[in-house]
Write a protein that holds these residues in place. Structure first.
Motif, PDB file in Angstrom:
ATOM      1  N   PRO A 184       0.830  -1.200   0.000  1.00 27.18           N
ATOM      2  CA  PRO A 184       0.000   0.000   0.000  1.00 27.18           C
ATOM      3  C   PRO A 184       0.868   1.255   0.000  1.00 27.18           C
ATOM      4  CG  PRO A 184       0.104  -0.929   2.181  1.00 27.18           C
ATOM      5  CD  PRO A 184       0.865  -1.851   1.300  1.00 27.18           C
ATOM      6  N   ALA A 215      -0.383   2.796   4.768  1.00 22.78           N
ATOM      7  CA  ALA A 215       0.417   2.063   5.738  1.00 22.78           C
ATOM      8  C   ALA A 215       0.435   2.794   7.072  1.00 22.78           C
ATOM      9  CB  ALA A 215       1.839   1.874   5.212  1.00 22.78           C
ATOM     10  N   SER A 247       3.537  -5.937  22.370  1.00 20.91           N
ATOM     11  CA  SER A 247       2.908  -6.530  21.187  1.00 20.91           C
ATOM     12  C   SER A 247       3.669  -7.750  20.674  1.00 20.91           C
ATOM     13  CB  SER A 247       2.825  -5.482  20.084  1.00 20.91           C
ATOM     14  OG  SER A 247       4.119  -5.011  19.776  1.00 20.91           O
ATOM     15  N   GLY A 272       1.683  -2.796   4.881  1.00 20.76           N
ATOM     16  CA  GLY A 272       2.723  -1.780   4.965  1.00 20.76           C
ATOM     17  C   GLY A 272       3.359  -1.687   6.333  1.00 20.76           C
ATOM     18  N   MET A 273       2.935  -2.572   7.267  1.00 20.32           N
ATOM     19  CA  MET A 273       3.550  -2.571   8.595  1.00 20.32           C
ATOM     20  C   MET A 273       4.960  -3.118   8.490  1.00 20.32           C
ATOM     21  SD  MET A 273       1.209  -2.164  11.355  1.00 20.32           S
ATOM     22  CE  MET A 273       1.405  -3.425  12.508  1.00 20.32           C
ATOM     23  N   LYS A 274       5.885  -2.491   9.203  1.00 23.94           N
ATOM     24  CA  LYS A 274       7.269  -2.946   9.132  1.00 23.94           C
ATOM     25  C   LYS A 274       7.772  -3.479  10.466  1.00 23.94           C
ATOM     26  CE  LYS A 274       8.549  -0.119   5.273  1.00 23.94           C
ATOM     27  NZ  LYS A 274       9.184   1.074   4.783  1.00 23.94           N
ATOM     28  N   ASP A 275       6.992  -3.313  11.501  1.00 22.82           N
ATOM     29  CA  ASP A 275       7.451  -3.669  12.839  1.00 22.82           C
ATOM     30  C   ASP A 275       7.270  -5.168  13.067  1.00 22.82           C
ATOM     31  OD1 ASP A 275       8.038  -3.904  15.442  1.00 22.82           O
ATOM     32  OD2 ASP A 275       6.604  -2.419  16.172  1.00 22.82           O
ATOM     33  N   GLN A 335       4.948  -6.531  15.644  1.00 26.34           N
ATOM     34  CA  GLN A 335       3.513  -6.316  15.485  1.00 26.34           C
ATOM     35  C   GLN A 335       2.968  -7.291  14.444  1.00 26.34           C
ATOM     36  OE1 GLN A 335       1.078  -4.775  16.743  1.00 26.34           O
ATOM     37  NE2 GLN A 335       1.473  -2.688  17.352  1.00 26.34           N
ATOM     38  N   ALA A 342      -0.989  -7.861  14.156  1.00 26.80           N
ATOM     39  CA  ALA A 342      -1.690  -6.781  13.462  1.00 26.80           C
ATOM     40  C   ALA A 342      -1.404  -6.823  11.963  1.00 26.80           C
ATOM     41  CB  ALA A 342      -1.267  -5.434  14.051  1.00 26.80           C
ATOM     42  N   ALA A 343      -0.179  -7.210  11.592  1.00 24.19           N
ATOM     43  CA  ALA A 343       0.171  -7.244  10.173  1.00 24.19           C
ATOM     44  C   ALA A 343      -0.588  -8.346   9.435  1.00 24.19           C
ATOM     45  CB  ALA A 343       1.672  -7.441  10.015  1.00 24.19           C
ATOM     46  N   SER A 391       8.090  -4.266   4.066  1.00 25.74           N
ATOM     47  CA  SER A 391       7.006  -4.458   5.021  1.00 25.74           C
ATOM     48  C   SER A 391       6.670  -5.949   5.110  1.00 25.74           C
ATOM     49  CB  SER A 391       5.792  -3.637   4.599  1.00 25.74           C
ATOM     50  OG  SER A 391       5.542  -3.815   3.238  1.00 25.74           O
TER      51      SER A 391
END
Lengths: 117, 156, 350
Positions: free
Chosen positions: B8, B13, C161, C206-209, C212, C215-216, C337
């Motif tokens: 995205p 994001a 998390s 787009g989560m990179k952590d 987490q 959630a991703a 990500s």
């Protein structure tokens, strides 16, 4: 009184580290790098020396103190020429680094990793 | 960086991350800081006590400081080997990670883990997998500072 | 296409049967809320082996052999095994396959491996390529932790998390025909049939952590579940239980929120939806932060808890959705990500 200063300064440096770990996504090793390099930079402008004079172990034991020793050695070596500038950093910290490598190697060979507790 | 088709855009994001954060419990910043402050402070006080003891027995200050560093590093590594360091660090966090003990731990921890991969390439190689960056960045920047000082000294 | 409905869902018209299953879990998992459902609980996470990797592959081997025995079969009856784990080059799977000596297909679906392998097995059995297939997935805290995160002895604090990789392995035998039921058992255990499989798409938030992960993975899980409902024409009311793989405590909350956004019957969802990552441990006393994760998490909860409950007739129709975070050991360092995936399987009793 020295002990109180050591406690305060050492505690504050560690608390800053805790904020970096909690509030940012920096991992442990990155925080260590930031601390060491900031110690080097501070000492390059002769800003860390006063802190060491003031708090003793409180300033030398946390990792910026390691950066401080590296920079201090390099700066002192620089007065003896280019070779001193290059070797100075390691000369001043040789004891710690050698101990960390040799004893670390020994411990790693002797002990086994433990599972979860 | 070119954006690939499946990911995205930045705004989406960011928005999702923000949305996910509303469900995530926050770390207890203040409580963690206080623990790190007390543990780190105590460690420094103990270090000073040891150093004064060493100096009292006739060592020079510079040598005493080196000896102290060795003692701190070795005890942290021994604790790591015994499997206690990570337990302590879990409680006090930066209180033991930021002092030189954290650096000592980050050398032994990966090495001990890769023991089964051999004591030359496993232990020997992994000794620096986490501590390497610290040494490389620290020594490089210090050498740079030294060279700049030498250069400025030459100009005078 | 006669065996495909909608966009992503396969129908298994011959209804493959789950004839045997087994869950082997580690010490910590064996102290959790589901402890009485697991077949074997390790007393020591090394399982008597000298490396963690060997321990994991022995766990997998043990779960596979027990599942085969419970199906009333022998090793020679198994025509193919489809297994997967989290390690590079599927180390645990390949090494357990080396010892078992059955034709082997290795699968990588990160933590979604259990439903992925069940889905593939069902296709093989339903397509009459084999009569008995075994599928399994495993993960081990100590092997995954050092590969994906930090060394065990490294002093660090995990954020709230971060999820806990389960030390667990689950295996199931999927057969064309029900095994000869043991008439002496009263009540007679029910047969479990696999009816549908929905293959998921990779969805990247787009989560990179990498702390987490739950959630991703949520959007992928929700997407697969919604597509399953759309393709099959079913609703949450058709299921007694809907289980996602390892979204954890945070992921479960987000998933419920997204289900509500999608307009599902939330009253029903609150009753029937749960997440394996939240079931495997006691949240407070076992200090697992975000909940369980890893292939073994959903594998052991499905094979240990769910299938036993279904055989006892407590649940009759279930939708199981293992979720995977398809990150590699280097992708986070390259600034990528986390791609999420989820595969769903619908199972029901006779």
């Amino acid at each position: 009184m020295d002990y109180v200063y050591a406690f305060l300064i050492g505690g504050i440096v560690c608390a800053i580290g805790q904020v970096l770990l909690d509030a940012t996504k920096l991992t442990g090793p990155r925080v260590l790098v930031i601390f060491v390099v900031s110690g080097v930079i501070l000492q390059a402008f002769n800003l860390y020396q006063p802190l060491v004079d003031f708090a003793g172990s409180g300033a030398t034991v946390p990792l910026p103190g390691f950066g401080y020793s590296l920079a201090k050695g390099a700066i002192e070596g620089a007065s003896n020429g280019i070779l001193g500038a290059i070797t100075g950093a390691l000369t001043s910290t040789a004891a710690g680094i050698t101990a960390a490598i040799v004893f670390g190697y020994l411990v790693a060979v002797l002990f086994n990793p433990k599972s979860l507790r | 960086m070119s954006k690939s088709k499946g990911t995205p855009g930045k705004e989406v994001a960011k928005a999702y991350e923000k949305y996910a954060m509303t469900f995530t419990p926050k770390p207890r910043y203040f409580y963690n800081c206080v623990k790190a402050f007390i543990a780190g402070g105590l460690l420094c006080v103990i270090a000073m006590l040891i150093q004064n003891r060493i100096m009292a027995s006739g060592w020079e200050e510079k040598d005493a400081a080196a000896l102290l560093t060795i003692i701190l590093i070795c005890s942290a590594q021994l604790l790591t080997g015994l499997g206690w360091f990570d337990t302590i660090a879990k409680v006090v966090g930066a209180g033991v990670i930021v002092p030189i003990t954290g650096f000592a731990n980050s050398m032994v921890a990966p090495a001990i883990e890769y023991k089964k991969e051999g004591i030359v390439l496993g232990v020997g190689g992994k000794l620096f997998s986490l501590a390497g960056p610290v040494l490389v960045c620290g020594i490089s920047s210090a050498a740079l500072v030294g060279i700049i000082y030498w250069f400025m000294g030459g100009m005078r | 296409m006669k065996n495909k409905i909608g966009k992503q869902t396969f129908v298994f018209r011959n209804k493959p049967v789950i004839t045997g299953e087994c869950a082997v879990v580690g010490t910590k998992e064996g102290q959790g809320p589901l402890k009485e459902y697991f077949d074997t609980i390790l007393e020591d996470d090394t399982y008597g082996e000298n490396t963690w990797e060997k321990a994991e592959s022995r766990m997998m081997e043990n779960s596979i052999m027990t599942a085969i025995r419970k199906a009333g079969l022998e090793k020679k009856n198994i025509e193919v095994m489809l297994t997967g784990d989290l390690l590079n080059q599927l180390m645990s799977s390949s090494f357990s396959a080396r010892d078992i000596g059955v034709p082997f297909i290795g699968l990588y679906g990160a933590c979604s491996t259990m439903t992925l392998s069940m889905l593939m097995s069902s296709i093989i059995v339903d397509g009459e390529f084999a009569e008995n297939v075994v599928c399994a997935a495993s993960s081990h805290y100590c092997t995954a932790e050092r590969q994906f995160r930090m060394p065990l002895e490294h002093g660090n604090q995990k954020p709230p998390s971060a999820q806990w990789t389960a030390t667990a392995s689950g295996a199931a035998v999927i057969s064309k025909n029900p095994c000869k039921s043991n008439e002496t058992l009263i009540p007679i255990p029910k047969e479990i049939f696999i009816t549908h499989g929905t293959v998921g798409k990779i969805i990247d938030t787009g989560m990179k952590d990498s702390n987490q992960m739950g959630a991703a993975m949520v959007p992928a899980a929700v997407d697969t579940i919604l597509n399953h409902f759309e393709d099959t024409g079913r609703t949450p009311d058709d299921y007694d239980i809907i289980l996602t793989g390892d979204l954890g405590y945070i992921g479960k909350e987000i998933a419920l929120d997204l289900f509500a956004d999608a307009g599902l019957n939330m009253k029903k969802m609150h009753l029937c939806y749960d997440d394996c990552g939240t079931m495997l441990y006691y949240r407070e006393s076992e200090d697992v932060h975000g909940g369980g994760s890893g292939c073994g998490c959903s594998a052991s909860v499905f094979t240990g808890y769910l299938f036993k409950k279904m055989r006892a007739g407590i649940f009759n129709r279930a939708l199981i959705v293992s979720t995977g975070a398809m990150l590699s050991t280097i992708s986070p360092f390259q600034g990528e990500s986390i791609p999420g995936i989820a595969h769903a399987i619908a199972i029901e009793t006779s």
